[in-house]
Scaffold this active site. Structure first.
Site, PDB file in Angstrom:
ATOM      1  N   ASP A 130       0.337  -0.973  -0.078  1.00 37.82           N
ATOM      2  CA  ASP A 130      -0.451  -0.029  -0.469  1.00 37.82           C
ATOM      3  C   ASP A 130       0.567   0.797   0.194  1.00 37.82           C
ATOM      4  O   ASP A 130       2.016   1.523  -0.298  1.00 37.82           O
ATOM      5  CB  ASP A 130      -0.898   0.177   0.623  1.00 37.82           C
ATOM      6  CG  ASP A 130      -2.705   0.566   0.922  1.00 37.82           C
ATOM      7  OD1 ASP A 130      -2.059   1.968   0.402  1.00 37.82           O
ATOM      8  OD2 ASP A 130      -3.075   0.127   0.689  1.00 37.82           O
ATOM      9  N   HIS A 158       2.280   2.391  -3.351  1.00 36.73           N
ATOM     10  CA  HIS A 158       1.537   3.066  -3.656  1.00 36.73           C
ATOM     11  C   HIS A 158       1.807   4.493  -3.540  1.00 36.73           C
ATOM     12  O   HIS A 158       1.658   5.404  -4.194  1.00 36.73           O
ATOM     13  CB  HIS A 158      -0.527   2.817  -2.952  1.00 36.73           C
ATOM     14  CG  HIS A 158      -0.703   1.097  -3.247  1.00 36.73           C
ATOM     15  ND1 HIS A 158      -1.834   0.995  -2.815  1.00 36.73           N
ATOM     16  CD2 HIS A 158      -0.397   0.713  -3.922  1.00 36.73           C
ATOM     17  CE1 HIS A 158      -2.462   0.306  -3.998  1.00 36.73           C
ATOM     18  NE2 HIS A 158      -1.398  -0.426  -3.969  1.00 36.73           N
TER      19      HIS A 158
END
Ligand code: NAG
Length: 399
Positions: free
Chosen positions: A225, A248
Protein backbone atom coordinates in the site's frame (compact mmCIF):
# COMPACT_ATOMS: atom_id res chain seq x y z
CA UNK A 1 54.16 29.97 53.37
CA UNK A 2 53.77 26.25 53.47
CA UNK A 3 51.77 25.06 56.37
CA UNK A 4 50.41 21.51 56.45
CA UNK A 5 46.77 22.49 56.29
CA UNK A 6 47.24 24.57 53.15
CA UNK A 7 49.31 21.81 51.62
CA UNK A 8 46.52 19.30 52.05
CA UNK A 9 43.78 21.61 51.09
CA UNK A 10 44.04 21.20 47.25
CA UNK A 11 44.18 17.42 47.69
CA UNK A 12 40.98 17.23 49.63
CA UNK A 13 39.38 19.60 47.15
CA UNK A 14 40.39 17.25 44.36
CA UNK A 15 38.97 14.26 46.20
CA UNK A 16 35.81 16.21 46.84
CA UNK A 17 35.59 17.10 43.15
CA UNK A 18 36.12 13.49 42.08
CA UNK A 19 33.52 12.29 44.55
CA UNK A 20 31.03 14.80 43.22
CA UNK A 21 31.66 13.89 39.61
CA UNK A 22 31.32 10.18 40.40
CA UNK A 23 28.07 10.84 42.19
CA UNK A 24 26.89 12.93 39.29
CA UNK A 25 27.76 10.35 36.66
CA UNK A 26 26.15 7.66 38.79
CA UNK A 27 22.86 9.53 38.86
CA UNK A 28 23.05 10.40 35.15
CA UNK A 29 23.94 6.87 34.15
CA UNK A 30 21.07 4.95 32.68
CA UNK A 31 19.66 1.90 34.37
CA UNK A 32 19.88 -1.03 31.97
CA UNK A 33 17.26 -3.73 31.73
CA UNK A 34 17.87 -6.82 29.65
CA UNK A 35 14.62 -8.52 28.64
CA UNK A 36 16.24 -11.93 29.10
CA UNK A 37 16.64 -11.22 32.82
CA UNK A 38 12.88 -10.78 32.98
CA UNK A 39 12.14 -14.16 31.46
CA UNK A 40 12.11 -13.39 27.73
CA UNK A 41 13.25 -16.32 25.60
CA UNK A 42 15.15 -15.92 22.36
CA UNK A 43 13.89 -19.15 20.82
CA UNK A 44 11.02 -17.56 18.88
CA UNK A 45 8.56 -19.96 20.54
CA UNK A 46 7.87 -18.96 24.11
CA UNK A 47 5.61 -15.95 24.49
CA UNK A 48 7.76 -13.15 25.89
CA UNK A 49 5.01 -10.51 26.08
CA UNK A 50 4.95 -10.43 29.88
CA UNK A 51 8.73 -10.15 30.11
CA UNK A 52 8.66 -7.14 27.77
CA UNK A 53 5.82 -5.54 29.71
CA UNK A 54 7.67 -6.07 33.03
CA UNK A 55 10.83 -4.53 31.62
CA UNK A 56 8.79 -1.60 30.38
CA UNK A 57 7.24 -0.95 33.79
CA UNK A 58 10.70 -0.98 35.39
CA UNK A 59 12.18 1.36 32.80
CA UNK A 60 9.12 3.60 32.93
CA UNK A 61 9.23 3.79 36.70
CA UNK A 62 12.95 4.60 36.77
CA UNK A 63 13.67 8.12 37.95
CA UNK A 64 16.81 8.21 35.82
CA UNK A 65 17.24 7.48 32.10
CA UNK A 66 16.65 3.83 31.30
CA UNK A 67 17.90 1.47 28.65
CA UNK A 68 16.03 -1.61 27.54
CA UNK A 69 18.24 -4.16 25.90
CA UNK A 70 16.93 -6.84 23.55
CA UNK A 71 19.76 -9.18 22.58
CA UNK A 72 20.04 -11.26 19.42
CA UNK A 73 17.51 -13.99 18.81
CA UNK A 74 13.80 -14.21 18.07
CA UNK A 75 11.38 -13.03 20.73
CA UNK A 76 7.74 -13.95 20.34
CA UNK A 77 5.39 -11.19 21.37
CA UNK A 78 2.30 -13.34 21.39
CA UNK A 79 -0.37 -10.73 22.01
CA UNK A 80 -1.00 -7.05 21.51
CA UNK A 81 1.31 -5.23 23.95
CA UNK A 82 0.75 -1.67 25.13
CA UNK A 83 3.71 0.19 26.60
CA UNK A 84 2.03 2.95 28.53
CA UNK A 85 3.26 6.25 29.87
CA UNK A 86 3.63 8.75 31.25
CA UNK A 87 6.90 7.60 32.77
CA UNK A 88 9.04 8.86 35.64
CA UNK A 89 11.84 9.78 33.22
CA UNK A 90 11.93 11.26 29.74
CA UNK A 91 14.74 9.15 28.29
CA UNK A 92 14.02 5.50 27.60
CA UNK A 93 16.23 3.99 24.98
CA UNK A 94 15.31 0.61 23.54
CA UNK A 95 18.18 -1.13 21.80
CA UNK A 96 17.12 -4.11 19.76
CA UNK A 97 19.68 -6.53 18.34
CA UNK A 98 17.22 -9.32 17.66
CA UNK A 99 13.80 -9.81 16.10
CA UNK A 100 10.38 -9.43 17.69
CA UNK A 101 7.99 -11.83 16.04
CA UNK A 102 4.19 -11.94 16.05
CA UNK A 103 2.31 -15.25 16.22
CA UNK A 104 1.89 -16.89 12.83
CA UNK A 105 -1.83 -17.42 13.56
CA UNK A 106 -3.24 -14.04 12.55
CA UNK A 107 -6.31 -14.47 14.72
CA UNK A 108 -4.20 -14.01 17.85
CA UNK A 109 -3.35 -10.32 17.40
CA UNK A 110 -5.35 -9.65 14.24
CA UNK A 111 -8.33 -8.29 16.16
CA UNK A 112 -6.42 -6.09 18.59
CA UNK A 113 -5.72 -3.13 16.32
CA UNK A 114 -2.10 -2.81 17.38
CA UNK A 115 0.64 -5.31 18.00
CA UNK A 116 3.32 -3.12 19.65
CA UNK A 117 1.79 0.07 20.95
CA UNK A 118 3.42 2.97 22.83
CA UNK A 119 0.91 5.38 24.33
CA UNK A 120 1.52 8.70 26.12
CA UNK A 121 5.29 8.35 26.25
CA UNK A 122 7.92 11.08 26.07
CA UNK A 123 11.57 10.72 25.07
CA UNK A 124 11.46 7.12 23.88
CA UNK A 125 13.98 5.99 21.29
CA UNK A 126 14.17 2.67 19.51
CA UNK A 127 17.27 1.69 17.62
CA UNK A 128 17.95 -1.32 15.47
CA UNK A 129 15.93 -4.46 15.48
CA UNK A 130 13.53 -6.29 13.23
CA UNK A 131 9.78 -6.45 13.78
CA UNK A 132 8.18 -9.38 12.00
CA UNK A 133 4.38 -9.10 11.86
CA UNK A 134 3.99 -12.47 10.11
CA UNK A 135 1.19 -11.04 7.99
CA UNK A 136 1.45 -13.33 4.96
CA UNK A 137 -1.45 -15.62 5.86
CA UNK A 138 -3.73 -12.67 6.65
CA UNK A 139 -2.98 -11.04 3.27
CA UNK A 140 -3.87 -14.38 1.68
CA UNK A 141 -7.17 -14.37 3.54
CA UNK A 142 -7.91 -10.77 2.50
CA UNK A 143 -6.88 -11.33 -1.10
CA UNK A 144 -9.19 -14.32 -1.33
CA UNK A 145 -12.05 -11.91 -0.46
CA UNK A 146 -13.22 -13.98 2.48
CA UNK A 147 -15.47 -11.92 4.72
CA UNK A 148 -14.16 -13.56 7.87
CA UNK A 149 -10.63 -12.14 7.90
CA UNK A 150 -9.73 -9.92 10.86
CA UNK A 151 -8.60 -6.37 10.11
CA UNK A 152 -5.08 -7.19 11.27
CA UNK A 153 -2.81 -5.36 13.67
CA UNK A 154 -0.53 -2.41 13.02
CA UNK A 155 3.00 -3.51 13.85
CA UNK A 156 4.26 -0.43 15.73
CA UNK A 157 2.11 2.47 16.90
CA UNK A 158 3.00 5.59 18.83
CA UNK A 159 0.00 7.55 20.04
CA UNK A 160 -0.25 10.77 22.07
CA UNK A 161 3.53 10.82 22.47
CA UNK A 162 6.39 13.21 22.00
CA UNK A 163 10.14 13.37 21.42
CA UNK A 164 10.33 9.99 19.76
CA UNK A 165 13.35 8.76 17.80
CA UNK A 166 13.35 5.59 15.76
CA UNK A 167 16.48 4.65 13.89
CA UNK A 168 17.73 1.65 11.99
CA UNK A 169 14.53 -0.31 12.55
CA UNK A 170 13.26 -2.88 10.07
CA UNK A 171 9.60 -3.86 9.85
CA UNK A 172 8.67 -6.85 7.75
CA UNK A 173 5.38 -8.45 6.78
CA UNK A 174 3.07 -6.38 8.89
CA UNK A 175 -0.53 -7.55 9.02
CA UNK A 176 -1.79 -4.00 8.53
CA UNK A 177 0.14 -0.71 8.64
CA UNK A 178 3.80 -1.09 9.58
CA UNK A 179 4.45 2.07 11.62
CA UNK A 180 1.91 4.68 12.78
CA UNK A 181 2.33 8.04 14.52
CA UNK A 182 -1.01 9.32 15.78
CA UNK A 183 -1.29 12.38 17.98
CA UNK A 184 2.49 12.79 18.26
CA UNK A 185 4.86 15.73 18.41
CA UNK A 186 8.57 15.86 17.58
CA UNK A 187 9.25 12.54 15.96
CA UNK A 188 12.35 11.54 14.06
CA UNK A 189 12.32 8.29 12.09
CA UNK A 190 15.47 7.54 10.17
CA UNK A 191 17.08 4.59 8.47
CA UNK A 192 13.79 2.72 8.52
CA UNK A 193 13.38 -0.33 6.29
CA UNK A 194 9.92 -1.64 5.50
CA UNK A 195 9.47 -4.84 3.53
CA UNK A 196 6.21 -6.51 2.55
CA UNK A 197 4.88 -8.08 -0.61
CA UNK A 198 3.74 -5.74 -3.40
CA UNK A 199 0.34 -7.44 -3.25
CA UNK A 200 -0.14 -7.19 0.51
CA UNK A 201 -3.31 -5.19 1.30
CA UNK A 202 -3.32 -2.19 3.70
CA UNK A 203 0.33 -2.56 4.61
CA UNK A 204 1.20 1.16 4.55
CA UNK A 205 4.84 1.70 5.45
CA UNK A 206 4.60 4.76 7.71
CA UNK A 207 1.34 6.52 8.50
CA UNK A 208 1.23 9.94 10.17
CA UNK A 209 -1.89 11.69 11.45
CA UNK A 210 -2.88 14.32 14.03
CA UNK A 211 0.86 14.89 14.48
CA UNK A 212 3.28 17.76 14.12
CA UNK A 213 7.01 18.04 13.53
CA UNK A 214 7.51 14.52 12.25
CA UNK A 215 10.69 13.93 10.22
CA UNK A 216 11.25 10.81 8.15
CA UNK A 217 14.73 10.44 6.67
CA UNK A 218 16.90 7.99 4.75
CA UNK A 219 14.41 5.16 4.55
CA UNK A 220 13.55 2.37 2.18
CA UNK A 221 9.97 1.19 1.86
CA UNK A 222 8.77 -1.73 -0.22
CA UNK A 223 5.19 -2.65 0.44
CA UNK A 224 1.67 -3.30 -0.91
CA UNK A 225 0.00 0.00 0.00
CA UNK A 226 1.23 3.58 0.50
CA UNK A 227 4.92 3.86 1.34
CA UNK A 228 4.01 6.86 3.46
CA UNK A 229 0.44 8.02 4.09
CA UNK A 230 -0.42 11.36 5.61
CA UNK A 231 -3.72 11.66 7.41
CA UNK A 232 -5.80 14.53 8.81
CA UNK A 233 -4.24 16.89 11.32
CA UNK A 234 -0.65 16.53 10.11
CA UNK A 235 1.52 19.61 10.03
CA UNK A 236 5.21 20.48 9.76
CA UNK A 237 6.04 17.10 8.27
CA UNK A 238 9.41 16.61 6.59
CA UNK A 239 10.21 13.57 4.44
CA UNK A 240 13.61 13.33 2.79
CA UNK A 241 15.66 10.72 1.00
CA UNK A 242 13.22 7.86 0.72
CA UNK A 243 13.16 4.98 -1.76
CA UNK A 244 9.61 3.79 -2.38
CA UNK A 245 8.50 0.75 -4.36
CA UNK A 246 6.76 -1.46 -4.77
CA UNK A 247 3.86 0.37 -3.18
CA UNK A 248 1.25 3.03 -3.78
CA UNK A 249 3.61 5.98 -3.40
CA UNK A 250 3.51 8.86 -0.93
CA UNK A 251 -0.01 10.04 -0.32
CA UNK A 252 -1.64 12.90 1.50
CA UNK A 253 -4.97 11.26 2.24
CA UNK A 254 -7.40 9.90 2.09
CA UNK A 255 -8.81 13.10 3.54
CA UNK A 256 -12.33 14.40 3.87
CA UNK A 257 -13.93 11.21 4.98
CA UNK A 258 -15.54 13.08 7.86
CA UNK A 259 -17.54 16.27 7.77
CA UNK A 260 -15.39 17.81 10.49
CA UNK A 261 -11.74 17.08 9.98
CA UNK A 262 -8.39 18.67 10.85
CA UNK A 263 -6.39 19.93 7.89
CA UNK A 264 -2.92 19.12 6.59
CA UNK A 265 -0.38 21.92 6.43
CA UNK A 266 3.30 22.45 5.70
CA UNK A 267 4.44 19.14 4.25
CA UNK A 268 7.80 18.74 2.49
CA UNK A 269 8.63 15.63 0.49
CA UNK A 270 12.14 15.85 -0.86
CA UNK A 271 14.50 13.57 -2.78
CA UNK A 272 12.38 10.50 -3.23
CA UNK A 273 12.67 7.71 -5.78
CA UNK A 274 9.54 5.85 -6.78
CA UNK A 275 10.14 2.55 -8.53
CA UNK A 276 7.26 0.73 -10.20
CA UNK A 277 4.73 2.24 -7.82
CA UNK A 278 1.02 2.83 -8.41
CA UNK A 279 1.42 6.54 -7.61
CA UNK A 280 4.28 8.91 -7.09
CA UNK A 281 3.16 11.94 -5.10
CA UNK A 282 -0.57 11.94 -4.50
CA UNK A 283 -3.21 14.00 -2.73
CA UNK A 284 -6.45 12.14 -2.32
CA UNK A 285 -9.81 13.09 -0.83
CA UNK A 286 -13.24 11.61 -0.64
CA UNK A 287 -15.83 13.11 -2.95
CA UNK A 288 -18.09 14.34 -0.20
CA UNK A 289 -18.59 17.35 2.09
CA UNK A 290 -15.88 18.12 4.66
CA UNK A 291 -14.19 21.14 6.19
CA UNK A 292 -10.74 19.59 5.70
CA UNK A 293 -7.91 21.24 3.78
CA UNK A 294 -4.40 20.80 2.43
CA UNK A 295 -2.05 23.76 2.17
CA UNK A 296 1.63 24.55 1.77
CA UNK A 297 3.00 21.36 0.31
CA UNK A 298 6.32 20.98 -1.49
CA UNK A 299 7.16 17.91 -3.54
CA UNK A 300 10.75 18.42 -4.58
CA UNK A 301 13.34 16.40 -6.42
CA UNK A 302 11.47 13.19 -7.17
CA UNK A 303 12.55 10.50 -9.58
CA UNK A 304 9.82 8.36 -11.10
CA UNK A 305 10.73 4.99 -12.55
CA UNK A 306 7.82 3.46 -14.42
CA UNK A 307 5.18 4.91 -12.10
CA UNK A 308 1.50 4.59 -13.05
CA UNK A 309 0.39 8.02 -11.76
CA UNK A 310 3.52 10.04 -11.04
CA UNK A 311 1.75 13.29 -10.08
CA UNK A 312 -1.87 13.02 -9.03
CA UNK A 313 -4.58 14.86 -7.14
CA UNK A 314 -7.74 12.81 -6.87
CA UNK A 315 -10.66 14.44 -5.10
CA UNK A 316 -13.26 11.98 -6.26
CA UNK A 317 -12.36 9.02 -4.12
CA UNK A 318 -15.51 7.03 -3.41
CA UNK A 319 -14.73 3.37 -2.84
CA UNK A 320 -17.57 1.09 -3.83
CA UNK A 321 -19.50 4.22 -4.91
CA UNK A 322 -21.17 4.24 -1.51
CA UNK A 323 -22.42 7.41 0.20
CA UNK A 324 -20.65 9.82 -2.13
CA UNK A 325 -21.43 9.47 -5.83
CA UNK A 326 -22.22 12.77 -7.45
CA UNK A 327 -20.98 14.81 -4.49
CA UNK A 328 -18.08 17.26 -4.54
CA UNK A 329 -15.20 17.07 -2.09
CA UNK A 330 -15.18 19.78 0.55
CA UNK A 331 -11.41 19.50 1.02
CA UNK A 332 -9.72 22.74 -0.07
CA UNK A 333 -6.33 22.23 -1.67
CA UNK A 334 -4.00 25.19 -2.12
CA UNK A 335 -0.33 26.02 -2.36
CA UNK A 336 1.09 22.78 -3.72
CA UNK A 337 4.44 22.93 -5.52
CA UNK A 338 5.96 20.21 -7.67
CA UNK A 339 9.59 21.01 -8.35
CA UNK A 340 12.23 18.93 -10.14
CA UNK A 341 10.09 15.92 -10.87
CA UNK A 342 11.66 13.65 -13.46
CA UNK A 343 11.36 10.19 -14.90
CA UNK A 344 9.03 7.77 -16.57
CA UNK A 345 5.31 7.19 -16.36
CA UNK A 346 3.80 3.74 -16.90
CA UNK A 347 0.64 5.36 -18.29
CA UNK A 348 0.06 8.15 -20.80
CA UNK A 349 -1.33 10.66 -18.29
CA UNK A 350 1.60 11.43 -16.00
CA UNK A 351 0.15 14.55 -14.39
CA UNK A 352 -3.45 14.43 -13.28
CA UNK A 353 -5.26 17.08 -11.26
CA UNK A 354 -8.82 15.96 -10.67
CA UNK A 355 -9.99 18.54 -8.15
CA UNK A 356 -13.26 19.34 -6.44
CA UNK A 357 -15.88 21.12 -8.55
CA UNK A 358 -17.03 22.91 -5.42
CA UNK A 359 -13.56 23.98 -4.24
CA UNK A 360 -11.12 23.95 -7.17
CA UNK A 361 -7.43 23.46 -6.36
CA UNK A 362 -5.66 26.81 -6.14
CA UNK A 363 -2.03 27.80 -6.33
CA UNK A 364 -0.61 24.66 -7.87
CA UNK A 365 2.93 25.27 -9.14
CA UNK A 366 4.83 23.06 -11.54
CA UNK A 367 8.51 23.89 -11.84
CA UNK A 368 11.04 21.92 -13.87
CA UNK A 369 9.08 18.79 -14.52
CA UNK A 370 9.87 16.20 -17.14
CA UNK A 371 7.91 13.00 -17.34
CA UNK A 372 7.89 10.69 -20.31
CA UNK A 373 5.74 7.79 -21.40
CA UNK A 374 7.27 5.22 -23.72
CA UNK A 375 10.06 7.64 -24.64
CA UNK A 376 7.62 10.40 -25.58
CA UNK A 377 6.37 13.38 -23.65
CA UNK A 378 3.49 12.20 -21.46
CA UNK A 379 0.14 13.99 -21.03
CA UNK A 380 -1.41 16.16 -18.34
CA UNK A 381 -5.06 16.37 -17.41
CA UNK A 382 -6.79 19.06 -15.34
CA UNK A 383 -10.23 19.32 -13.78
CA UNK A 384 -10.94 22.36 -11.61
CA UNK A 385 -7.24 23.08 -11.06
CA UNK A 386 -5.51 26.45 -11.23
CA UNK A 387 -1.90 27.44 -10.92
CA UNK A 388 1.29 28.22 -12.78
CA UNK A 389 4.05 26.47 -14.68
CA UNK A 390 7.61 27.74 -14.27
CA UNK A 391 10.81 26.70 -16.01
CA UNK A 392 10.61 23.73 -18.29
CA UNK A 393 7.48 21.68 -17.75
CA UNK A 394 6.70 18.52 -19.72
CA UNK A 395 3.98 17.47 -20.17
CA UNK A 396 2.87 21.04 -20.76
CA UNK A 397 0.63 22.18 -17.92
CA UNK A 398 -3.12 22.14 -18.40
CA UNK A 399 -4.12 25.01 -16.06
C1 NAG B 1 7.34 23.79 8.20
O1 NAG B 1 7.80 22.60 8.79
C2 NAG B 1 9.19 22.54 8.98
C3 NAG B 1 9.51 21.18 9.58
O2 NAG B 1 9.10 20.19 8.73
C4 NAG B 1 9.65 23.66 9.88
O3 NAG B 1 11.05 23.62 9.99
C5 NAG B 1 9.20 24.97 9.30
O4 NAG B 1 9.52 26.02 10.20
C6 NAG B 1 7.70 24.97 9.08
N1 NAG B 1 7.30 26.21 8.40
C7 NAG B 1 6.35 26.97 8.89
C8 NAG B 1 6.03 28.19 8.08
O5 NAG B 1 5.75 26.73 9.92
Amino acid sequence: MANPTQKHCPCSLLILAITFSLLNSATAESATYNVVNFGAKSNGQKDSTNAFLSVWSKACASATPAMIYVPQGRFMIGSGATFRGPCANKAISIKIYGTLVAPSDYHVVGHSGNWLHFDRVTGVSISGGVLDGQGTALWGCKNSAKSTCPTGATTLTFSNSQSIVISGLTSINSQMFHIVFNGCKNVKAQGITVVADGNSPNTDGIHVQMSSHVTILNSEIRTGDDCISIGPGTNNLWIENVACGPGHGISIGSLGKDLKEAGVQNVTVKTVTFTGTQNGVRIKSWGKPSNGFVKDVLFQNAIMVNVQNPVVIDQNYCPGNKNCPGQASGVKISGVTYQDIHGTSATQVAVKFDCSSRYPCRGITLKDVKLTYQNQVAQASCNNAGGAALGSVQPESCF
